[in-house]
Design a protein around this motif. Structure first.
Motif, PDB file in Angstrom:
ATOM      1  N   THR A  76      -8.287   3.590   5.592  1.00  0.00           N
ATOM      2  CA  THR A  76      -7.502   3.496   7.051  1.00  0.00           C
ATOM      3  C   THR A  76      -7.813   4.320   8.071  1.00  0.00           C
ATOM      4  O   THR A  76      -8.550   5.367   7.487  1.00  0.00           O
ATOM      5  N   GLU A  77      -7.125   4.402   9.286  1.00  0.00           N
ATOM      6  CA  GLU A  77      -7.429   5.278  10.253  1.00  0.00           C
ATOM      7  C   GLU A  77      -6.879   6.595  10.067  1.00  0.00           C
ATOM      8  O   GLU A  77      -7.406   7.621  10.148  1.00  0.00           O
ATOM      9  N   GLU A  78      -5.880   6.653   9.261  1.00  0.00           N
ATOM     10  CA  GLU A  78      -5.243   7.678   8.896  1.00  0.00           C
ATOM     11  C   GLU A  78      -5.685   8.432   7.600  1.00  0.00           C
ATOM     12  O   GLU A  78      -5.732   9.665   7.571  1.00  0.00           O
ATOM     13  N   ALA A  79      -5.806   7.804   6.580  1.00  0.00           N
ATOM     14  CA  ALA A  79      -5.900   8.241   5.246  1.00  0.00           C
ATOM     15  C   ALA A  79      -6.295   6.959   4.345  1.00  0.00           C
ATOM     16  O   ALA A  79      -5.969   5.886   4.680  1.00  0.00           O
ATOM     17  N   ARG A  80      -6.789   7.426   2.993  1.00  0.00           N
ATOM     18  CA  ARG A  80      -6.697   6.210   2.279  1.00  0.00           C
ATOM     19  C   ARG A  80      -5.566   5.508   1.811  1.00  0.00           C
ATOM     20  O   ARG A  80      -4.438   5.972   1.432  1.00  0.00           O
ATOM     21  N   ALA A  81      -5.612   4.183   1.636  1.00  0.00           N
ATOM     22  CA  ALA A  81      -4.400   3.226   1.171  1.00  0.00           C
ATOM     23  C   ALA A  81      -4.876   2.818  -0.278  1.00  0.00           C
ATOM     24  O   ALA A  81      -5.792   2.389  -0.432  1.00  0.00           O
ATOM     25  N   TYR A  82      -3.718   2.963  -1.295  1.00  0.00           N
ATOM     26  CA  TYR A  82      -3.736   2.595  -2.352  1.00  0.00           C
ATOM     27  C   TYR A  82      -2.892   1.329  -2.752  1.00  0.00           C
ATOM     28  O   TYR A  82      -1.862   1.349  -2.034  1.00  0.00           O
ATOM     29  N   ARG A  83      -3.270   0.779  -3.585  1.00  0.00           N
ATOM     30  CA  ARG A  83      -2.498  -0.573  -4.093  1.00  0.00           C
ATOM     31  C   ARG A  83      -2.723  -0.996  -5.563  1.00  0.00           C
ATOM     32  O   ARG A  83      -3.754  -1.071  -5.937  1.00  0.00           O
ATOM     33  N   LEU A  84      -1.654  -1.327  -5.976  1.00  0.00           N
ATOM     34  CA  LEU A  84      -1.741  -2.039  -7.388  1.00  0.00           C
ATOM     35  C   LEU A  84      -1.636  -3.429  -7.281  1.00  0.00           C
ATOM     36  O   LEU A  84      -1.170  -4.018  -6.435  1.00  0.00           O
TER      37      LEU A  84
ATOM     38  N   ALA B 177       0.785  -1.129  -0.047  1.00  0.00           N
ATOM     39  CA  ALA B 177      -0.058   0.071   0.103  1.00  0.00           C
ATOM     40  C   ALA B 177       0.863   1.224   0.064  1.00  0.00           C
ATOM     41  O   ALA B 177       1.930   1.349   0.459  1.00  0.00           O
ATOM     42  N   PHE B 178       0.294   2.315  -0.377  1.00  0.00           N
ATOM     43  CA  PHE B 178       0.857   3.790  -0.603  1.00  0.00           C
ATOM     44  C   PHE B 178      -0.271   4.547  -0.445  1.00  0.00           C
ATOM     45  O   PHE B 178      -1.153   4.399  -0.735  1.00  0.00           O
ATOM     46  N   SER B 179       0.359   5.832   0.149  1.00  0.00           N
ATOM     47  CA  SER B 179      -0.567   6.831   0.241  1.00  0.00           C
ATOM     48  C   SER B 179      -0.436   7.911  -0.866  1.00  0.00           C
ATOM     49  O   SER B 179       0.611   8.179  -1.624  1.00  0.00           O
ATOM     50  N   ILE B 180      -1.338   8.884  -0.955  1.00  0.00           N
ATOM     51  CA  ILE B 180      -1.022  10.158  -1.870  1.00  0.00           C
ATOM     52  C   ILE B 180       0.064  10.900  -1.714  1.00  0.00           C
ATOM     53  O   ILE B 180       0.868  11.027  -2.610  1.00  0.00           O
ATOM     54  N   GLU B 181       0.384  10.904  -0.464  1.00  0.00           N
ATOM     55  CA  GLU B 181       1.772  11.927  -0.081  1.00  0.00           C
ATOM     56  C   GLU B 181       2.765  11.202  -0.590  1.00  0.00           C
ATOM     57  O   GLU B 181       3.797  11.439  -1.047  1.00  0.00           O
ATOM     58  N   MET B 182       2.769   9.626  -0.335  1.00  0.00           N
ATOM     59  CA  MET B 182       3.892   8.691  -0.917  1.00  0.00           C
ATOM     60  C   MET B 182       4.074   9.099  -2.511  1.00  0.00           C
ATOM     61  O   MET B 182       5.056   8.929  -3.084  1.00  0.00           O
ATOM     62  N   ALA B 183       2.922   8.861  -3.050  1.00  0.00           N
ATOM     63  CA  ALA B 183       2.696   8.948  -4.490  1.00  0.00           C
ATOM     64  C   ALA B 183       3.463  10.402  -5.218  1.00  0.00           C
ATOM     65  O   ALA B 183       4.118  10.472  -5.930  1.00  0.00           O
ATOM     66  N   GLN B 184       3.023  11.272  -4.398  1.00  0.00           N
ATOM     67  CA  GLN B 184       3.564  12.792  -4.816  1.00  0.00           C
ATOM     68  C   GLN B 184       4.993  12.889  -4.660  1.00  0.00           C
ATOM     69  O   GLN B 184       5.738  13.549  -5.330  1.00  0.00           O
ATOM     70  N   ALA B 185       5.484  12.028  -3.525  1.00  0.00           N
ATOM     71  CA  ALA B 185       7.076  12.331  -3.313  1.00  0.00           C
ATOM     72  C   ALA B 185       7.747  11.651  -4.387  1.00  0.00           C
ATOM     73  O   ALA B 185       8.732  11.845  -5.102  1.00  0.00           O
ATOM     74  N   ILE B 186       7.264  10.580  -4.931  1.00  0.00           N
ATOM     75  CA  ILE B 186       7.731   9.644  -6.091  1.00  0.00           C
ATOM     76  C   ILE B 186       7.668  10.343  -7.589  1.00  0.00           C
ATOM     77  O   ILE B 186       8.740  10.334  -8.254  1.00  0.00           O
TER      78      ILE B 186
END
Length: 576
Positions: free
Chosen positions: A64-72, A26-35
Motif C-alpha cells: 500500500t502507500e503506507e506499508a504492506r497490508a496482510y490478510r488471511l 487487512a492488517f499491518s505488522i504494527e497491528m499484529a504486534q499490538a494484538i
C-alpha cells in the motif's frame, strides 16, 4: 489441506495464525504486534512469524502507500478462528483487539474537526464493528465498549453510517457508569444519537429525548459549544414537526448565545438559522434580510462551510434563500440558488446534505413549473435516499413524484403516491412536508371527483397551518381550499371568493409575492367567470406589475395570457 498445513506449523506459528484471525480484512505488522505482543520478544519477532506464514501461503500480502497490508483468506481465517476458540484464547485476543481500536480512535473528534479525510479510519470499519460486537456481548467488556464507542460513534456519523451510529450510540449510553453519566462524553453520545436517529427514524421521541438531555447537561456544565450544536438540532427538529414557533425560539436562543460567546462561524450560522425560521413562519422579508446578512458575513470573514447537526448549513442556507426568493417574487434568482445548492451538495459526498438539497430544491422548480428539472431531482432523491436508508427523504421524494404525476395528468397514480408518502411521513413524525403534500392530494382528489374527501383533507390542512404563528404555505393552502370548494359545486363561489381573499391578505402580510400572484390568478379567473372583468383585470395586473423577472415561469406566463384575454373581452364589451 488446512489441517495438513496447520499441523506442519510450529507452536508459535500456530499461535500467531490463530491470533491474527481476529482481524477483519487487512492488517499491518504494527497491528499484529499490538494484538500478539506476548510473542514479540526474544530471538523471533511477530514480523518473522508473519513472513513465514506468507511463505507458506497462509497469509497474503499486498503493498500500500503506507506499508504492506496482510490478510488471511476468508477460509483460512474461519479455520484459524475455530482453532483460536478451541485454545480458549478467543476472549483474550478479542479484548486486546478492542482495546487497540479504542486507543486508535481516542483522538478522532479532533481529527474529524481539523481534517475530514477519514481514509485512515474507514479502512478498518470491519474491525471496529467486530470489536464493538464483542465488547457489548455477554462475554465482552462494557468498559472497553464505552471507550471504543466514544471514538467509533463520531466516525460512523462522519461517514454517514447512520444505522450503525444510532445503534452504537444507544449501546454506549446504556453502558455508561455513574462517573461517565452527566459528562461531556454523554453529551457527545446524546448528540450523535439525536443526529443519526433523526435521519434514520425521523422525528421520534428518541430524538427529542436525546436533544433535551444533551441540552440540559450542556447548560449545567457551561458547555457553550455543545449548547449551540444541540440548539441547531432543536431548530431542525421543531421545523420538521411543523412546530415553527418552537423552531424560531431555538434559533433565537442560538443567536443570543452566538452573540455572547460565538465566533464568526457561529454568527453566520445564527443569521442563516434565523432566516430559515423566519421563512417557515411566513416572515419572508425578514428571512431574506437574515439570509443576505449571513452570506455577507460569510464572504467578509472567509467562512465557507458550516457543518452542524449532521450536514452542511451553507447548503441549507442556499436552499432556504432560494425558497424565500421565490416567495418574494424573484423566481429566476430562486432557480439560480436552487441549482447552486444541489450542485454544491453533489460535490460534498455527504448523503444527508445532498438529500436535503434535492428535496427542498425540487419544490422551487415545481413552483416555477419547471417539470423536467423537478422530475430529474426527484428521481435522484429517491435513489440516494434509498441507498443510504434515509426513510424520511425517500418518502418525501415519493410524495413529490406524486404531486408531479398529478400536474402531468396522471391523477390516480399521483393520488396513490401522495397517500403512501403521507402515511410514511406521519409515522416518521416528519410533518414539514405534510401541508404541501396534503394540499396536493386534496387538489388531485377534487380533480378526480372525490370532493368530499378533498374537502375534509384541505379543511384539516388549513386548521393545522393556522396553528401557532402560521406557516409560509398558508396562502397556497387557502387558494387550494377555494379550488376544492368550486370543484364541489358552483354554488360555493362566495365561500371560494372569501378563501381567495384571505389567501391574498395572508400573502401580502407575509410579503410573499409568489403566493400572491397565484391567488390573484385564481380570484381573477373566478371574477371573470362572473362577468367582473374590470375587477379581475385590476387585481391580477396589480400583482403581475410588481414582478421584475421570471416572465418565463408558469404562473407569470399564465398571468400574461389571462390579462391579454381580459383585454380582449373588455374591448368586445365596449360599445362601438
Amino acid at each position: 489441506m488446512l489441517d495438513w498445513s496447520y499441523d506442519f506449523l510450529s507452536e508459535q506459528e500456530q499461535t500467531v495464525l490463530c491470533t491474527l484471525s481476529i482481524f477483519v480484512g487487512a492488517f499491518s505488522i504494527e497491528m499484529a504486534q499490538a494484538i500478539a505482543f506476548e510473542l514479540d520478544r526474544g530471538e523471533f519477532h511477530i514480523e518473522h512469524f508473519v513472513t513465514g506464514l506468507v511463505e507458506k501461503s497462509l497469509i497474503s500480502v499486498s503493498p500500500t502507500e503506507e506499508a504492506r497490508a496482510y490478510r488471511l483468506l476468508d477460509m483460512t481465517r474461519a479455520y484459524a478462528a475455530i482453532k483460536l476458540k478451541r485454545r480458549g484464547a478467543e476472549n483474550g485476543v478479542a479484548r486486546r483487539h478492542a482495546l487497540y481500536f479504542a486507543e486508535r480512535l481516542g483522538g478522532i473528534q479532533t481529527n474529524i474537526s481539523t481534517n475530514r479525510d477519514l481514509t485512515a479510519y474507514s479502512r478498518h470499519i470491519g474491525n471496529i464493528k467486530a470489536a464493538l460486537e464483542w465488547s457489548f456481548s455477554t462475554l465482552g467488556d462494557r468498559t472497553v465498549g464505552v471507550a471504543l464507542g466514544a471514538g467509533a460513534v463520531p466516525l460512523f456519523l462522519s461517514m454517514s453510517m447512520l444505522v450503525e451510529c444510532r445503534r452504537w450510540s444507544l449501546q454506549t449510553i446504556e453502558a455508561l457508569n455513574d462517573d461517565d453519566r452527566g459528562t461531556k462524553l454523554e453529551i457527545a453520545l446524546q448528540l450523535s444519537l439525536a443526529i443519526s436517529s433523526t435521519y434514520v427514524h425521523g422525528n421520534s421521541k428518541e430524538v427529542e429525548t436525546a436533544i433535551q438531555r444533551g441540552l440540559s447537561l450542556a447548560e449545567s456544565l457551561g458547555d457553550v459549544d455543545s449548547q449551540l450544536e444541540l440548539l441547531a438540532g432543536l431548530n431542525l427538529y421543531c421545523a420538521r414537526l411543523a412546530d415553527f414557533r418552537g423552531s424560531l425560539a431555538a434559533a433565537e436562543r442560538y443567536a443570543l448565545l452566538a452573540r455572547k460567546f460565538g465566533g464568526l462561524r457561529e454568527t453566520v450560522m445564527a443569521e442563516w438559522m434565523l432566516g430559515a425560521s423566519y421563512h417557515l413562519v411566513g416572515k419572508q422579508s425578514a428571512a431574506q434580510q437574515s439570509y443576505e446578512s449571513g452570506f455577507a458575513r460569510a464572504t467578509h470573514s472567509g467562512v465557507s462551510e458550516v457543518h452542524s447537526f449532521g450536514y452542511n448549513h451553507y447548503v441549507r442556507a442556499l436552499i432556504g434563500y432560494s425558497r424565500t426568493l421565490w416567495d418574494r417574487g424573484l423566481p429566476d434568482q430562486a432557480a439560480q440558488f436552487a441549482h447552486k445548492a444541489t450542485e454544491f451538495a453533489g460535490r460534498q459526498g455527504h448523503p444527508v446534505t445532498l438529500c436535503i438539497s434535492l428535496l427542498y430544491a425540487t419544490q422551487v422548480f415545481l413552483w416555477r413549473g419547471d417539470q423536467e428539472v423537478a422530475e430529474e431531482l426527484i428521481e435522484r432523491l429517491i435513489v440516494y435516499s434509498a441507498r443510504y436508508s434515509l426513510t424520511p427523504y425517500h418518502a418525501g421524494g415519493l410524495g413529490l413524484r406524486g404531486e408531479l404525476m398529478f400536474r402531468k395528468g396522471e391523477t390516480q397514480p399521483g393520488i396513490d403516491a401522495l397517500r403512501d408518502a403521507l402515511s410514511i411521513l406521519r409515522n416518521e413524525r416528519q410533518y414539514i412536508l405534510s401541508s404541501s403534500l396534503s394540499r396536493a392530494l386534496a387538489e388531485a382528489l377534487a380533480g378526480s371527483g372525490e370532493v368530499a374527501e378533498a374537502a375534509s383533507i384541505i379543511d384539516a390542512t388549513v386548521v393545522d397551518a393556522m396553528r401557532g404563528i402560521g406557516t409560509f404555505e398558508l396562502p397556497d393552502i387557502l387558494r387550494a381550499r377555494a379550488a376544492v370548494l368550486l370543484a364541489a359545486s358552483p354554488a360555493n363561489s362566495a365561500a371560494a371568493e372569501a378563501s381567495l381573499k384571505d389567501s391574498l391578505d395572508c400573502a401580502r402580510q407575509q410579503s410573499a409575492l409568489g403566493w400572491e400572484l397565484r391567488s390573484a390568478l385564481a380570484l381573477s379567473r373566478l371574477w371573470a367567470n362572473q362577468g367582473r372583468i374590470d375587477e379581475a383585470r385590476s387585481i391580477l395586473s396589480e400583482a403581475y406589475g410588481r414582478f421584475t423577472e421570471g416572465f418565463g415561469t408558469a404562473d407569470l406566463i399564465m398571468a400574461k395570457k389571462q390579462l391579454e384575454e381580459f383585454a380582449i373581452r373588455r374591448s368586445h364589451s365596449d360599445p362601438a
